[in-house]
Scaffold this active site. Structure first.
Site, PDB file in Angstrom:
ATOM      1  N   GLY A 142       6.931   5.389   8.042  1.00 24.03           N
ATOM      2  CA  GLY A 142       6.323   6.859   8.603  1.00 24.03           C
ATOM      3  C   GLY A 142       6.780   7.209   9.277  1.00 24.03           C
ATOM      4  CB  SER A 143       5.105   9.695  11.582  1.00 18.87           C
ATOM      5  OG  SER A 143       3.564   9.266  11.228  1.00 18.87           O
TER       6      SER A 143
ATOM      7  CB  CYS B  38      12.733   8.736   7.760  1.00 20.74           C
ATOM      8  SG  CYS B  38      14.715   7.948   6.785  1.00 20.74           S
TER       9      CYS B  38
ATOM     10  CE  LYS C 240      -2.104   2.108   3.809  1.00 20.46           C
ATOM     11  NZ  LYS C 240      -2.151   4.026   2.641  1.00 20.46           N
TER      12      LYS C 240
ATOM     13  CD  GLU D  26      10.262  13.274  11.471  1.00 21.33           C
ATOM     14  OE1 GLU D  26       9.422  12.331  11.609  1.00 21.33           O
ATOM     15  OE2 GLU D  26      11.376  12.686  10.408  1.00 21.33           O
TER      16      GLU D  26
ATOM     17  CB  THR E 199       1.208   6.278  11.634  1.00 21.30           C
ATOM     18  OG1 THR E 199       1.153   7.688  11.405  1.00 21.30           O
ATOM     19  CG2 THR E 199       0.030   5.424  10.766  1.00 21.30           C
ATOM     20  N   GLY E 200       3.515   4.726  13.831  1.00 25.27           N
ATOM     21  CA  GLY E 200       3.763   3.706  13.918  1.00 25.27           C
ATOM     22  C   GLY E 200       3.307   3.257  15.804  1.00 25.27           C
TER      23      GLY E 200
ATOM     24  CD  GLU F   1      13.239   0.457   9.445  1.00 25.11           C
ATOM     25  OE1 GLU F   1      14.003   1.393  10.216  1.00 25.11           O
ATOM     26  OE2 GLU F   1      14.185  -0.665   9.299  1.00 25.11           O
TER      27      GLU F   1
HETATM   28  P1  NAD Z   1       2.682   8.560   8.039  1.00 32.12           P
HETATM   29  O1  NAD Z   1       3.396   7.879   9.179  1.00 32.12           O
HETATM   30  O2  NAD Z   1       1.896   9.496   7.905  1.00 32.12           O
HETATM   31  O3  NAD Z   1       2.395   8.276   6.663  1.00 32.12           O
HETATM   32  C1  NAD Z   1       2.822   6.258   5.957  1.00 32.12           C
HETATM   33  C2  NAD Z   1       2.300   5.651   5.968  1.00 32.12           C
HETATM   34  O4  NAD Z   1       0.879   5.114   6.547  1.00 32.12           O
HETATM   35  C3  NAD Z   1       1.271   5.844   3.938  1.00 32.12           C
HETATM   36  O5  NAD Z   1       0.875   5.045   3.884  1.00 32.12           O
HETATM   37  C4  NAD Z   1      -0.546   6.138   5.652  1.00 32.12           C
HETATM   38  O6  NAD Z   1      -1.652   6.269   4.355  1.00 32.12           O
HETATM   39  C5  NAD Z   1      -0.186   4.528   6.036  1.00 32.12           C
HETATM   40  N1  NAD Z   1      -0.903   5.227   7.686  1.00 32.12           N
HETATM   41  C6  NAD Z   1      -1.464   6.022   8.286  1.00 32.12           C
HETATM   42  N2  NAD Z   1      -2.080   5.840   9.018  1.00 32.12           N
HETATM   43  C7  NAD Z   1      -1.650   4.737   9.004  1.00 32.12           C
HETATM   44  C8  NAD Z   1      -2.756   3.770  10.235  1.00 32.12           C
HETATM   45  N3  NAD Z   1      -3.241   4.363  11.262  1.00 32.12           N
HETATM   46  N4  NAD Z   1      -2.389   2.480   9.786  1.00 32.12           N
HETATM   47  C9  NAD Z   1      -1.776   2.052   9.193  1.00 32.12           C
HETATM   48  N5  NAD Z   1      -0.719   2.619   7.929  1.00 32.12           N
HETATM   49  C10 NAD Z   1      -1.560   4.060   8.165  1.00 32.12           C
HETATM   50  O7  NAD Z   1       4.100   8.898   7.275  1.00 32.12           O
HETATM   51  P2  NAD Z   1       4.407   9.930   5.889  1.00 32.12           P
HETATM   52  O8  NAD Z   1       4.288  11.240   6.390  1.00 32.12           O
HETATM   53  O9  NAD Z   1       4.010   9.166   4.673  1.00 32.12           O
HETATM   54  O10 NAD Z   1       5.509   9.863   6.059  1.00 32.12           O
HETATM   55  C11 NAD Z   1       7.162  11.032   6.731  1.00 32.12           C
HETATM   56  C12 NAD Z   1       6.848  10.213   7.902  1.00 32.12           C
HETATM   57  O11 NAD Z   1       7.804   8.186   7.640  1.00 32.12           O
HETATM   58  C13 NAD Z   1       8.606  10.721   8.641  1.00 32.12           C
HETATM   59  O12 NAD Z   1       8.604  10.932   9.670  1.00 32.12           O
HETATM   60  C14 NAD Z   1       9.788   9.926   8.488  1.00 32.12           C
HETATM   61  O13 NAD Z   1      11.124  10.780   9.232  1.00 32.12           O
HETATM   62  C15 NAD Z   1       8.946   9.012   8.667  1.00 32.12           C
HETATM   63  N6  NAD Z   1      10.549   8.200   7.582  1.00 32.12           N
HETATM   64  C16 NAD Z   1      11.025   7.147   8.249  1.00 32.12           C
HETATM   65  C17 NAD Z   1      11.477   6.394   7.234  1.00 32.12           C
HETATM   66  C18 NAD Z   1      12.693   5.510   8.334  1.00 32.12           C
HETATM   67  O14 NAD Z   1      13.233   4.067   7.063  1.00 32.12           O
HETATM   68  N7  NAD Z   1      12.637   5.096   9.093  1.00 32.12           N
HETATM   69  C19 NAD Z   1      11.757   6.844   6.133  1.00 32.12           C
HETATM   70  C20 NAD Z   1      11.031   7.653   5.894  1.00 32.12           C
HETATM   71  C21 NAD Z   1      10.378   8.073   5.821  1.00 32.12           C
END
Ligand code: NAD
Length: 475
Positions: free
Chosen positions: A223-224, A279, A172, A376, A227-228, A245
């Site tokens: 992701g963030s 990130c 996804k 961040e 959300t993680g 991640e």
């Molecule tokens: P996000 O957490 O908003 O979304 C990431 C993904 O999760 C998207 O596909 C989103 O649709 C999905 N999502 C949203 N809510 C969800 C839920 N409740 N359950 C399951 N999935 C859900 O993050 P973003 O804004 O897309 O990305 C930016 C963030 O990602 C920053 O904090 C960045 O540091 C982090 N990031 C981390 C890495 C790493 O490898 N550590 C790499 C890139 C980005």
């Protein structure tokens, strides 16, 4: 909107599937609709899970040599279509064409490099009575959830090891950047066996449906941190395996012995590449007081040479912020800095023109407890911070819930290596930043993640450990 862009479909069981609905995808450089993505219904996710489950027994039984070939076929498809894909990725993500190409070819490289990995078998006992072997077997169906900053390479960080280990996948992408991933799904139909890689897109409900689905055995999420935490909570109900991640607030520590002219450009891009939306971007730059003034001047002088604009235009080096939500978040941090009277070395202006553009902004030594230092930012706004006591600056670098990466800049390699040992982060770079290798495990300490991606350690996250004891007949 061209008719071509309206025809993207999800890939479920090897077939193109239109969504129950559709949603618009915008170009962040001009806020124009460039296409629509399918909105996956719950029933369609069930179909994707059923397809992935149906494909699993044959895929896990497929010899690993054939699974390696599948990874190489994905790599070939990405590389072979890079011209088309890069234009689409720039249009939906905003990054310059050269960077879009890097995202796609980086994904191809990751698949190719991962295909060389092996699943180890350890003989734990081999006696007259018994032979015992510990192996690594696939988990089942993997839900792979990717963010919008590097949609392709970060998806391949998951898809490549998951498939090599013998799992099937439901991928996804972010609803902000779904089109290139959907297109890749279309290109891969017939390249992979049906149901091995399914691609679904949808709105805010789709992620939680995946993380709570009883038919999905593992979730790999990038992701963030916010959300993680939700993903971990949701996955707990069925005790899914998880790899997370997450976010970072990486510090760069610049020592007094650096060659300012040499490092200024590298430090600039450590913070501002991909418009700061990485990130592992440098999000706090701690500069020793002896070199603070000349480095500050060099960074500002370099910033003035950098061209920001629509990533599809020739010569553009930095694109817009990817989406309105993030744009507003970055503007809010700028407003907070202004309201508190912090000094701007460059940038800070906002514009009413269409497109989510934020100029390169550098803030002069804001207080340690300011929002721009503590949070961040994930955008082109950098706090430059002055330090003069090593223990103090190492303490500040570590005083965060994050633990993703960090960098040290010094002409004294041994001293830098000693400082590296004191940083509580998954990766430390010395005199460079953001280098990732498929042969190196990458992950976050503290609230920057759970588990790792890359290398053998990353591959093993897509396996269950299984020990088989054989009682020998002769015994
Ligand atoms: P996000 O957490 O908003 O979304 C990431 C993904 O999760 C998207 O596909 C989103 O649709 C999905 N999502 C949203 N809510 C969800 C839920 N409740 N359950 C399951 N999935 C859900 O993050 P973003 O804004 O897309 O990305 C930016 C963030 O990602 C920053 O904090 C960045 O540091 C982090 N990031 C981390 C890495 C790493 O490898 N550590 C790499 C890139 C980005």
């Amino acid at each position: 909107m061209s008719s071509e862009t309206t025809t993207y479909t999800m890939t479920i069981g090897g077939k193109g599937v239109a969504g129950a609905g559709r949603f618009d995808v915008l170009n962040p450089a001009n806020e124009q609709v460039i296409g629509q993505a399918p909105d996956c219904s719950r029933e369609q996710l069930d179909q994707a899970v059923a397809a992935a489950r149906a494909a699993f027994p044959a895929w896990r039984a497929t010899p690993i040599a054939k699974r390696r070939e599948a990874l190489l076929a994905i790599a070939g498809t990405l590389a072979g279509n890079v011209e088309e894909l890069k234009r689409l990725l720039t249009a939906e993500q905003g990054k310059p064409h050269a960077d879009a190409m890097g995202d796609i070819l980086g994904g191809a490289y990751w698949c190719q490099a991962t295909s060389n990995l092996d699943l180890p078998v350890t003989v734990v006992e081999d006696t007259a009575e018994r032979r015992g072997e510990t192996r690594h077997v696939p988990i089942g169906v993997v839900g792979a959830i990717a963010p919008w900053n590097f949609p392709i390479i970060l998806a391949m960080f998951k898809v490549a090891p998951a498939l090599l280990a013998g799992n099937t996948v439901i991928l996804k992408p972010s609803p902000f950047t779904p089109l290139t991933t959907l297109r890749i799904g279309e290109l891969l139909r017939g390249v992979l066996p049906d149901g091995v890689l399914n691609i679904v897109t949808g709105g805010d409900d789709l992620g939680p449906w995946i993380t709570s689905h009883p038919g999905i055995d593992k979730v790999s999420f990038t992701g963030s941190t916010q959300t993680g935490r939700k993903v971990m909570q949701s996955a707990a109900a069925t005790l899914k395996r998880i790899t997370l991640e997450l976010g970072g607030n990486d510090a760069a520590i610049v020592m007094p012995d650096v060659d300012v002219e040499k490092v200024a450009e590298q430090l600039f891009w450590a913070a501002f590449k991909n418009t700061g939306q990485i990130c592992i971007a440098t999000k706090r730059m701690y500069v020793h007081k002896d070199v603070y003034e000349p480095l500050k001047d060099a960074l500002v002088a370099y910033a003035k040479t950098v061209k920001m604009g629509d990533g599809a235009e020739q010569g553009v080096q930095m694109g817009p912020i990817q989406n309105r939500l993030q744009y507003q978040r970055v503007l809010d941090l700028i407003e907070d800095a202004k309201a508190n009277g912090y000094r701007f070395l460059i940038g800070g202006e906002t514009s009413e023109a269409p497109g989510y553009f934020v100029p390169v902004t550098i803030i002069d030594n804001p207080p340690e407890n300011s929002r721009i230092v503590q949070e961040e930012q994930f955008g082109p706004v950098l706090p430059l911070l002055k330090w003069d006591d090593l223990d103090d600056v190492v303490g500040k670098a570590n005083a965060t819930e994050y633990g993703l990466g960090g960098s040290i800049w010094s002409s004294d390699e041994q001293k830098a290596l000693d400082i590296a040992e004191r940083l509580a982060t998954g990766t430390v770079w010395i005199n460079e930043s953001q280098h990732l290798s498929p042969l190196a495990a990458f992950g976050g300490q503290k609230q920057s993640g759970v588990g790792v991606e890359g290398a053998l350690e990353g591959l093993l996250e897509y396996t269950n450990t299984q020990t088989v004891f054989l009682r020998k007949a002769a015994a």
